[in-house]
Design a protein around this motif. Structure first.
Motif, PDB file in Angstrom:
ATOM      1  N   HIS A   1      14.642  13.619 -12.032  1.00  0.00           N
ATOM      2  CA  HIS A   1      13.412  13.493 -12.350  1.00  0.00           C
ATOM      3  C   HIS A   1      12.984  12.395 -11.727  1.00  0.00           C
ATOM      4  N   HIS A   2      11.114  12.844 -11.029  1.00  0.00           N
ATOM      5  CA  HIS A   2      11.180  11.567 -10.577  1.00  0.00           C
ATOM      6  C   HIS A   2       9.853  10.406 -11.624  1.00  0.00           C
ATOM      7  N   PHE A   3      10.193   9.245 -11.098  1.00  0.00           N
ATOM      8  CA  PHE A   3       9.361   8.509 -11.771  1.00  0.00           C
ATOM      9  C   PHE A   3       7.763   8.942 -11.379  1.00  0.00           C
ATOM     10  N   PRO A   4       7.064   8.998 -12.548  1.00  0.00           N
ATOM     11  CA  PRO A   4       5.626   8.826 -11.552  1.00  0.00           C
ATOM     12  C   PRO A   4       4.828   7.688 -11.212  1.00  0.00           C
ATOM     13  N   THR A   5       4.134   8.566 -10.398  1.00  0.00           N
ATOM     14  CA  THR A   5       3.229   7.372  -9.805  1.00  0.00           C
ATOM     15  C   THR A   5       3.152   6.151  -9.933  1.00  0.00           C
ATOM     16  N   VAL A   6       3.815   5.207 -10.060  1.00  0.00           N
ATOM     17  CA  VAL A   6       3.362   3.757 -10.537  1.00  0.00           C
ATOM     18  C   VAL A   6       2.043   2.618  -9.355  1.00  0.00           C
TER      19      VAL A   6
ATOM     20  N   GLN B   1      14.986  12.464 -25.380  1.00  0.00           N
ATOM     21  CA  GLN B   1      14.560  12.114 -24.514  1.00  0.00           C
ATOM     22  C   GLN B   1      14.411  11.329 -23.289  1.00  0.00           C
ATOM     23  N   LEU B   2      14.143  11.372 -22.175  1.00  0.00           N
ATOM     24  CA  LEU B   2      13.963  10.830 -21.097  1.00  0.00           C
ATOM     25  C   LEU B   2      13.089   9.368 -20.940  1.00  0.00           C
ATOM     26  N   THR B   3      13.345   8.300 -20.675  1.00  0.00           N
ATOM     27  CA  THR B   3      12.704   6.612 -21.155  1.00  0.00           C
ATOM     28  C   THR B   3      13.112   6.145 -19.542  1.00  0.00           C
ATOM     29  N   TRP B   4      11.394   5.880 -18.782  1.00  0.00           N
ATOM     30  CA  TRP B   4      11.705   4.874 -17.698  1.00  0.00           C
ATOM     31  C   TRP B   4      11.431   3.924 -18.387  1.00  0.00           C
ATOM     32  N   ILE B   5      11.266   2.361 -17.519  1.00  0.00           N
ATOM     33  CA  ILE B   5      10.996   1.222 -17.981  1.00  0.00           C
ATOM     34  C   ILE B   5      11.021   1.001 -16.182  1.00  0.00           C
ATOM     35  N   ILE B   6       9.867  -0.087 -16.535  1.00  0.00           N
ATOM     36  CA  ILE B   6       9.928  -1.126 -14.821  1.00  0.00           C
ATOM     37  C   ILE B   6       9.174  -2.436 -15.406  1.00  0.00           C
TER      38      ILE B   6
ATOM     39  N   GLY C   1       0.714  -1.108  -0.251  1.00  0.00           N
ATOM     40  CA  GLY C   1       0.069   0.415  -0.387  1.00  0.00           C
ATOM     41  C   GLY C   1       0.980   1.176   0.135  1.00  0.00           C
ATOM     42  N   GLN C   2       2.329   1.402   0.525  1.00  0.00           N
ATOM     43  CA  GLN C   2       2.659   2.557   0.241  1.00  0.00           C
ATOM     44  C   GLN C   2       3.710   3.022  -1.595  1.00  0.00           C
ATOM     45  N   THR C   3       3.243   4.599  -1.746  1.00  0.00           N
ATOM     46  CA  THR C   3       3.987   4.840  -2.437  1.00  0.00           C
ATOM     47  C   THR C   3       5.138   4.736  -3.127  1.00  0.00           C
TER      48      THR C   3
ATOM     49  N   ILE D   1       8.609  -6.172 -18.914  1.00  0.00           N
ATOM     50  CA  ILE D   1       8.114  -4.931 -18.570  1.00  0.00           C
ATOM     51  C   ILE D   1       6.561  -4.586 -18.422  1.00  0.00           C
ATOM     52  N   LEU D   2       6.571  -4.013 -18.028  1.00  0.00           N
ATOM     53  CA  LEU D   2       5.549  -3.402 -16.935  1.00  0.00           C
ATOM     54  C   LEU D   2       4.366  -2.304 -17.504  1.00  0.00           C
ATOM     55  N   ARG D   3       6.076  -0.879 -17.535  1.00  0.00           N
ATOM     56  CA  ARG D   3       5.427   0.356 -17.806  1.00  0.00           C
ATOM     57  C   ARG D   3       7.056   0.603 -18.683  1.00  0.00           C
ATOM     58  N   GLU D   4       6.166   1.813 -19.712  1.00  0.00           N
ATOM     59  CA  GLU D   4       7.336   2.434 -20.539  1.00  0.00           C
ATOM     60  C   GLU D   4       7.082   4.130 -20.371  1.00  0.00           C
ATOM     61  N   ILE D   5       7.444   4.832 -20.365  1.00  0.00           N
ATOM     62  CA  ILE D   5       7.300   6.169 -19.899  1.00  0.00           C
ATOM     63  C   ILE D   5       8.539   6.998 -21.256  1.00  0.00           C
ATOM     64  N   ASN D   6       7.997   8.207 -21.694  1.00  0.00           N
ATOM     65  CA  ASN D   6       8.637   8.891 -22.491  1.00  0.00           C
ATOM     66  C   ASN D   6       8.314  10.160 -22.483  1.00  0.00           C
ATOM     67  N   THR D   7       9.292  11.158 -22.175  1.00  0.00           N
ATOM     68  CA  THR D   7       8.727  12.063 -21.432  1.00  0.00           C
ATOM     69  C   THR D   7      10.477  13.069 -22.451  1.00  0.00           C
ATOM     70  N   GLU D   8      10.118  14.149 -23.074  1.00  0.00           N
ATOM     71  CA  GLU D   8      11.205  15.347 -23.253  1.00  0.00           C
ATOM     72  C   GLU D   8      12.244  15.791 -22.028  1.00  0.00           C
TER      73      GLU D   8
END
Length: 408
Positions: A76-81, A46-51, A26-28, A58-65
């Motif tokens: 740069h903080h990883f978005p809430t998952v 481009q910054l890419t996060w992969i979990i 339950g902890q963020t 692979i569960l999730r991939e996030i790309n951002t400028e």
């Protein structure tokens, strides 16, 4: 002077404010990347996060400028998952700039106490070990206690201990005994894969037996060389290397706990990596063991182990005789030596310590065995450590044991 002369163009480090990298149910989950621009110009890329799971799904991939000024260090903080399944997860952050990629990854744990691996014991598992122990007990250990004056000190005597074990092998270890007569708590130390145990040369208020099972240190070599221990005799559980090594360790504990100067209410076993697995085994088979430390334990949950690691040695072993060797038969043999299948027999108080980034003994496998233990237990996870936990854990282990022994 150009900044790039002494540093890579960009450097990434992933971290978390969680001190051990373990998140409760339950902890963020909060992670951030610290990106360093070691160039003299501003960068945009481009910054890419992969979990992904520890099995690389692979569960999730996030790309951002992403942009960063020259010489800047930027977070740069990883978005809430939302993670709901107990286990271990790999987070990877990659920065791409002008065709080049710069990456870093880290592993975090989520609710590891809830990891449940189904035991893999075969129907004859208990009978197999009853027979193995009976064979061991039928062999006279012929203990030989040889004084070592060159290793002794004013406050403790050191002895070379020799004893016979299964397979007509002699196994050996170093016994340290306080010179002052009395009844003392005792510790059995067991080695990592291929390592040699030596006297500790530190304490004069406890008995310490630093033991070397077959093919370790000063003990006899085991059949099947030069192949690695974990594939020797793997075609048949009766011939497997770890059958002998487990029985050697049990024999060593029996010797130690049966000494007249040992307080059998205060007996401990401690080892790391392979020695951690051997510690679990020894505590499972000898109920005189009151305390057990298993550091980065090996020999845990083989099914998970081979999903989270890869060893060419195993592939080569199967390829040698593909007509009779395969993953299914190998895992069946290994199940007889999986500490996960022995863990419920442990009655000792257990301390398990693991490196969160360990690629050799992944923490998920360690917790698979740990979570099967029913006795009093606790764990410590070192967030940034791999298979080596660092010098501070060494003293912590002795402090933990000595506190249980009521020694200062």
């Amino acid at each position: 002077m150009s900044l790039t002369q002494t540093s890579p163009a960009f450097k990434i480090k992933i971290s978390t404010n969680n001190p051990n990298g373990i998140f409760a149910a339950g902890q963020t989950i909060s992670l951030f990347a610290e990106i360093s621009n070691n160039n003299e110009t501003k960068s945009r890329g481009q910054l890419t996060w992969i979990i992904e799971t520890d099995e690389k799904e692979i569960l999730r991939e996030i790309n951002t400028e992403f942009w960063i000024d020259a010489g800047q260090i930027k977070q740069h903080h990883f978005p809430t998952v939302d993670i709901t399944k107990a286990g271990f997860y790999r987070f990877r952050c990659t920065y791409r700039h002008e065709g080049e990629s710069y990456s870093n990854n880290t592993i975090i744990g989520y609710d590891p106490d809830s990891i449940h691996a189904t035991p893999t014991a075969e129907h004859d598992f208990d009978l197999f070990w009853i027979r193995a122990l009976a064979e061991l007990n039928s062999i006279d250990p012929e203990h030989r206690i040889i004084p070592q004056p060159d290793k002794s000190s004013q406050k403790r005597d050191v002895y070379l201990i020799e004893m016979e074990s299964v397979g007509n092998l002699t196994v050996r270890g170093w016994l340290e005994v306080p010179k002052k007569e009395g009844i003392y708590p005792a510790l059995l130390r067991l080695p990592g894969y291929g390592s040699a145990m030596w006297p500790v040369d530190k304490y004069d208020d406890m008995i310490i037996f630093s033991f070397n099972p077959r093919e370790h240190g000063n003990s006899d070599k085991a059949p099947g060389g030069p192949q690695g221990f974990w594939v020797r005799g793997l075609d048949d559980k009766e011939d497997y290397y770890y059958r002998g090594a487990y029985l050697d360790s049990i024999r060593a504990m029996d010797y130690l706990a049966s000494r007249h100067d040992v307080d059998t209410r205060q007996v401990a076993v401690w080892g790391g990596s392979q020695g951690g697995g051997l510690s679990f085994v020894t505590a499972a088979f000898d109920q005189r063991v009151r305390y057990c430390i298993a550091d980065v334990p090996f020999l845990c949950d083989w099914n998970k182990y081979f999903k989270t690691t890869h060893w060419d040695e195993i592939d080569m072993w199967i390829a040698q005789k593909p007509e009779i060797r395969n993953w299914a038969s190998m895992l069946k043999t290994l199940s007889y030596f999986d500490t996960m299948n022995l863990a419920e027999k442990i009655n000792a108080e257990v301390l398990m310590r693991a490196g969160l980034q360990d690629p050799v003994c992944p923490p998920a496998t360690c917790f698979a065995t740990y979570n099967q233990i029913k006795s009093e237990k606790s764990w410590l996870v070192y967030r940034d450590s791999g298979h080596s936990l660092g010098n501070e854990h060494w003293q912590h282990g002795f402090d933990w044991i000595r506190s249980r022994f009521h020694l200062k």
